[in-house]
Design a protein around this motif. Structure first.
Motif, short mmCIF file in Angstrom:
data_model
loop_
_atom_site.label_atom_id
_atom_site.label_comp_id
_atom_site.label_asym_id
_atom_site.label_seq_id
_atom_site.Cartn_x
_atom_site.Cartn_y
_atom_site.Cartn_z
N GLU A 65 0.82 -1.21 0.00
CA GLU A 65 0.00 0.00 0.00
C GLU A 65 0.85 1.27 0.00
O GLU A 65 1.88 1.34 0.67
CB GLU A 65 -0.90 0.02 1.26
N LEU A 113 -0.80 2.66 7.48
CA LEU A 113 0.34 1.92 6.93
C LEU A 113 0.74 2.42 5.55
O LEU A 113 1.92 2.60 5.24
CB LEU A 113 0.00 0.42 6.90
N SER A 264 -9.65 -3.55 3.37
CA SER A 264 -9.79 -3.77 4.80
C SER A 264 -8.45 -3.55 5.46
O SER A 264 -7.40 -3.84 4.89
CB SER A 264 -10.30 -5.17 5.09
N GLN A 266 -6.62 -4.17 9.36
CA GLN A 266 -6.74 -4.81 10.68
C GLN A 266 -7.51 -6.12 10.66
O GLN A 266 -7.43 -6.89 11.58
CB GLN A 266 -7.38 -3.87 11.73
N GLU A 268 -8.12 -9.66 8.69
CA GLU A 268 -7.52 -10.55 7.73
C GLU A 268 -8.61 -11.39 7.10
O GLU A 268 -9.41 -11.98 7.80
CB GLU A 268 -6.58 -11.46 8.52
N ARG A 274 -5.83 -12.30 -3.00
CA ARG A 274 -4.94 -11.47 -2.19
C ARG A 274 -3.55 -12.10 -2.11
O ARG A 274 -2.53 -11.41 -2.22
CB ARG A 274 -5.55 -11.29 -0.79
N HIS A 351 2.96 -3.48 12.36
CA HIS A 351 2.10 -2.30 12.52
C HIS A 351 0.86 -2.55 13.35
O HIS A 351 -0.01 -1.68 13.43
CB HIS A 351 1.65 -1.77 11.16
N ASN A 468 7.23 6.17 14.53
CA ASN A 468 6.81 6.74 13.26
C ASN A 468 7.04 8.25 13.20
O ASN A 468 7.25 8.90 14.22
CB ASN A 468 5.30 6.49 13.04
N TYR A 557 -11.67 -0.20 18.00
CA TYR A 557 -10.61 0.14 18.95
C TYR A 557 -10.26 1.64 18.92
O TYR A 557 -9.71 2.18 19.87
CB TYR A 557 -9.36 -0.74 18.74
N GLU A 656 -3.57 1.12 19.61
CA GLU A 656 -3.12 1.86 18.43
C GLU A 656 -1.61 1.76 18.38
O GLU A 656 -0.91 2.32 19.23
CB GLU A 656 -3.55 3.33 18.54
N ALA A 657 -1.09 1.05 17.39
CA ALA A 657 0.35 0.80 17.35
C ALA A 657 1.12 2.11 17.50
O ALA A 657 2.02 2.23 18.33
CB ALA A 657 0.72 0.10 16.05
N SER A 658 0.76 3.09 16.69
CA SER A 658 1.43 4.39 16.79
C SER A 658 0.44 5.53 16.61
O SER A 658 0.24 6.37 17.47
CB SER A 658 2.53 4.50 15.71
N GLY A 659 -0.22 5.52 15.44
CA GLY A 659 -0.97 6.70 15.03
C GLY A 659 0.02 7.63 14.34
O GLY A 659 1.19 7.72 14.74
#
Ligand code: 26M
Length: 821
Positions: A65, A113, A264, A266, A268, A274, A351, A468, A557, A656-659
């Motif tokens: 992406e 991402l 989509s 988050q 899978e 795909r 991520h 990030n 989330y 939230e991994a980072s934002g």
């Protein structure tokens, strides 16, 4: 300027085949883009040549992406010809801003991402790092969202329908991509067992290059996107069998691979197409990397000195098996040698820690589609598990009985047995890489302590943090000219390349005249958004309201529902006359829901339903307004963020991994209301926690609340305002005639366990919002904080992030001589 004008007119005529006198904005936008591209391509060729001359180590960023958004304005700014272009186009009778609107967003990603990947390319170009972005040129990007009757409707994003003036399609440089087929065994001259993958279907990968310029430095790097082409027309047999229509059908089938981006994040879904996309993109990229490498090298063991490959999440992780296959089956290297090359070359970025997002692929599917890769994965696993056993036994841990060892091996194995036998792509990525990084400090700590704790014990040096960052070129200079010019008039323009220089603004926070100018810039941005909303949504915004903004993908989330409960509560207080001191505000929501994500779509509907009720209620609507911004995307973010005063970053702590939106807002002078999560934590530490509105339970508190039994009903019964808000949502207060429409949402909170602790944080959130409202009444203090927020954001530049990747993971240095023009 005259040169540019001439070039534009020439392109209108000779490239677009139109009369320059017919003043079509569409033609003039395209002609201007082509004229800009002409200026990029010279520098691109020089940049590429210099890599060969200096035998530079190259960095390959592999990502399914990218979200570049629009290119025109960014490229004009980077080339330093924005003013020239503005005047030139104005002479030709156009406003540059209007022309820029002709461009379609390149929306080749879902969210954070993908946008991070684009910020990283910008920083590599600006820092003079020999980098390449590799990805897929989807014919259809992220869907176009429209809101009908309050609900999300998805429309196809045919972003290239009118062509793409930025891209070079290189139809002559095709790479073959194989699927299916079988593996043949043979014995080499030394009596070793060898494997060859044969037959199967073949598709072709065509490169499309989009140029990414650095800031004012003549360095231009490449984003190479692959498009699927059928090999049918190259294979005369297909047509000679007389089955013409059958052959054409097969062509269409092949070219489906790069047709559409999976919308989509988050979650899978495990679709066969795909996996095809992933392998298609990976094998074309690895072939291209090796082609370039082999121009100057014969010895494959030199690969890690010349090449670093960064995997953007596990989506391209099959690259590890692909490089192994080539080294083993084509270069005929020994396993150990090939494996060392792989591990030294690859690095992996994680991520997300949401369990439903961790990628797995069924063994049965891999065996069919990529039989040789599946064999290699089994072999990697067998060797790895033997190694685990060796390490575990050699370690002085008497407590490690066989039972535990078996459990450990089950936990770390590349293969998961249940619910169906599958390959865990994250485990493949970890074992096949020398570096595994998280994207914010808390996130990395959670990777070490929870998600990948076994791997942390096995390889204590592997997992590392790279917080990030975002590019100041797009997210400050280009998106926010009023504020940028104000800043530049006091501290010069150096901050665009070196964001730490913003600290020079700190003393100015005490200067009333500067604060007034800062507010004026903000107001100009609010007015610009007001005009845009009027044009697009036919709504009138109140610019004296506090602009409170929550834009990002819709996900439980991320807790858009928590924000909505605040809106409903504020509405109730206003209706009941209990809010004499309420600070007028407009609450903006925006974001897309994955089309298959039922709850997220219902949340969008609920927001729009509440908005309709509140906005129509004349008792409150001079004080409270709710706006849903349809089709949130990069170019919309560029409009909205500069106009924002309050940034909503209210995810459940630890999720939230980072934002990265959080960073863009603060950089543009918004204050943050947020939880102790992701990179918001590090922002609070850099800015000073007292200058943000931090609330809510922390990650470790949530763990213990969960352990001791979290009961959302307690909060419902114990909080009258919360109960009123939830009861209204459940009844048809916001959905007249459609009883029960939002019951799934409320039930999920009350009876579904409230997995994201919305109710646990509700009261504290209201408290923090109260503080926000109160502070906004003191415009001097609000502005002071706003300035200090922006001034202390230097660390969150993607230049800092990329410098850390370059030094600590890739072992590459910026190109000498290219950094400063
Ligand atoms: C997976 C399978 C099939 C189709 C799509 C996916 C998929 C696509 C995107 C899964 C995850 C995807 O993205 C995850 C993501 O965007 N994570 C965000 O990454 C940002 C950059 O590091 C962080 O700032 C965010 O916190 C994190 O949520």
């Amino acid at each position: 300027m005259e040169g540019l004008k001439k070039d534009v007119i020439r392109h209108v005529v000779s490239s677009l085949g139109s009369d320059y006198a017919s003043k079509s904005a569409y033609n003039y936008y395209n002609a201007l883009a082509l004229a800009v591209r002409d200026r990029l391509i010279d520098n691109w060729i020089k940049t590429q040549r210099s890599y060969y001359d200096e035998k530079a180590k190259r960095v390959y960023y592999l990502s399914l992406e990218y979200l570049p958004g629009k290119s025109l304005m960014n490229n004009l700014h980077c080339l330093g010809i924005y003013e020239t272009a503005r005047k030139a186009m104005s002479d030709l009778g156009f406003s540059l801003e209007d022309l820029a609107e002709q461009e379609w967003d390149a929306g080749l990603g879902n969210g954070g991402l993908g946008r991070l990947a684009s910020c990283f390319l910008d920083s590599m170009a600006t820092l003079g790092i020999p980098g390449y972005g590799y990805g897929i040129r989807y014919d259809y990007g992220i869907f176009h969202q429209v809101i009908e009757d309050g609900k999300q409707v998805e429309q196809a994003d045919n972003w290239m329908r009118v062509g793409n003036p930025w891209a070079y399609e290189r139809g002559q440089h095709l790479f073959p991509v194989r699927f299916f087929g079988e593996v043949k065994n043979w014995t080499d001259e030394y009596g070793r067992l060898r494997h060859t993958w044969t037959a199967g279907d073949t598709v072709l990968a065509m490169p499309c290059d989009m140029l990414v310029p650095g800031w004012d430095n003549h360095h231009v790097i490449n984003m190479r996107l692959w498009s699927a082409r059928s090999d049918v027309e190259f294979d005369l047999d297909f047509f000679n069998t007389g089955n013409y229509l059958g052959a054409v059908e097969e062509k269409i089938f092949d070219e489906k691979i790069s047709k559409v981006l999976y919308p989509s994040d988050q979650i899978e879904e495990g679709r066969e197409l795909r996996l095809k996309q992933q392998y298609f993109f990976v094998t074309a990229t690895i072939q291209d990397i090796l082609r370039r490498f082999r121009k100057k090298h014969q010895d494959m063991t030199e690969l890690p000195q010349s090449v670093a490959i960064q995997l953007n999440d596990t989506h391209p992780a099959i690259a590890i098996a692909e490089l192994m296959r080539i080294l083993l089956d084509e270069d005929l290297l020994d396993w150990e040698v090939a494996w060392d090359i792989c591990v030294s070359t690859f690095a992996y970025t994680n991520h997300t820690i949401l369990p439903e997002a961790l990628e797995t692929w069924p063994v049965s599917l891999l065996e069919r589609m990529l039989p040789r890769h599946m064999q290699i994965i089994y072999e990697i696993n067998a060797r790895f598990l033997r190694e685990v056993e060796r390490v575990a036994r050699s370690e002085d841990c008497g407590q490690l009985c066989h039972r535990d060892l078996d459990h450990l091996k089950q936990r770390v194995s590349l293969i998961q047995e249940r619910p169906i036998k599958s390959v865990r792509m994250a485990h493949l990525a970890i074992i096949g890489s020398h570096s595994v990084n998280g994207v914010a400090a808390l996130h990395t700590e959670l990777l070490k302590a929870r998600v990948f704790d076994d791997f942390q014990r096995l390889y204590p040096q592997k997992i590392n943090n790279k917080t990030n960052g975002v590019t100041p070129r797009r997210w400050l200079w280009s998106a926010n000219q009023p504020l940028s010019r104000l800043i530049a008039s006091h501290i010069g323009t150096g901050f665009v390349r070196n964001l730490d220089e913003l600290t020079q603004l700190e003393p100015l926070a005490a200067d009333p005249a500067f604060r007034e100018a800062w507010r004026a810039a903000k107001l100009e941005n609010k007015q610009r958004l007001q005009a845009y909303i009027k044009r697009k949504l036919m709504r009138e915004l109140h610019t004296e309201h506090l602009f409170d903004v929550h834009i990002k993908r819709i996900h439980e989330y991320k807790r858009q529902v928590l924000n909505l409960l605040h809106v409903v509560t504020a509405y109730n207080r206003l209706r009941h006359g209990q809010a004499a001191d309420f600070t007028p505000r407009t609450v903006f929501f925006g974001g897309k829901a994955a089309p298959s994500y039922f709850m997220a779509k219902r949340i969008i509907h609920a927001i729009n339903a509440v908005a309709a009720t509140v906005n129509a209620d004349s008792r409150v609507n001079d004080k409270l307004q709710v706006v849903y911004l349809p089709n949130y995307c990069v170019s919309q973010a560029e409009r909205v963020i500069p106009a924002t005063e309050l940034s909503e970053q209210i995810s459940t702590a630890g999720m939230e991994a980072s934002g990265t939106g959080n960073m863009k807002f603060a950089l543009n002078g918004a204050l943050t209301i947020g939880t102790w999560d992701g990179a918001t934590i590090e922002m609070a530490q850099a800015i000073g926690p007292e200058l943000l509105f931090i609330f809510g339970m922390r990650e470790d508190e949530l763990v213990s609340l969960r352990q001791h039994g979290y009961n959302p009903m307690l909060y419902y019964h114990g909080d009258e305002e919360l109960r009123e808000a939830l009861d209204m949502l459940r009844s048809d207060a916001f959905s007249p005639g459609q009883h029960g429409l939002f019951a799934p949402l409320v039930d999920n909170l009350l009876h579904g366990g409230d997995r994201f602790f919305v109710l646990a944080d509700y009261r504290q959130y209201l408290g923090a919002q109260q503080d926000v409202g109160r502070l906004y009444l003191d415009q001097e203090e609000w502005t002071r904080r706003s300035i200090l927020n922006a001034a202390r954001m230097g660390f969150f530049s993607s230049d800092r992030a990329i410098s850390q990747y370059a030094r600590e993971i890739w072992d590459v240095a910026p190109m000498a001589g290219l950094q400063n023009g």
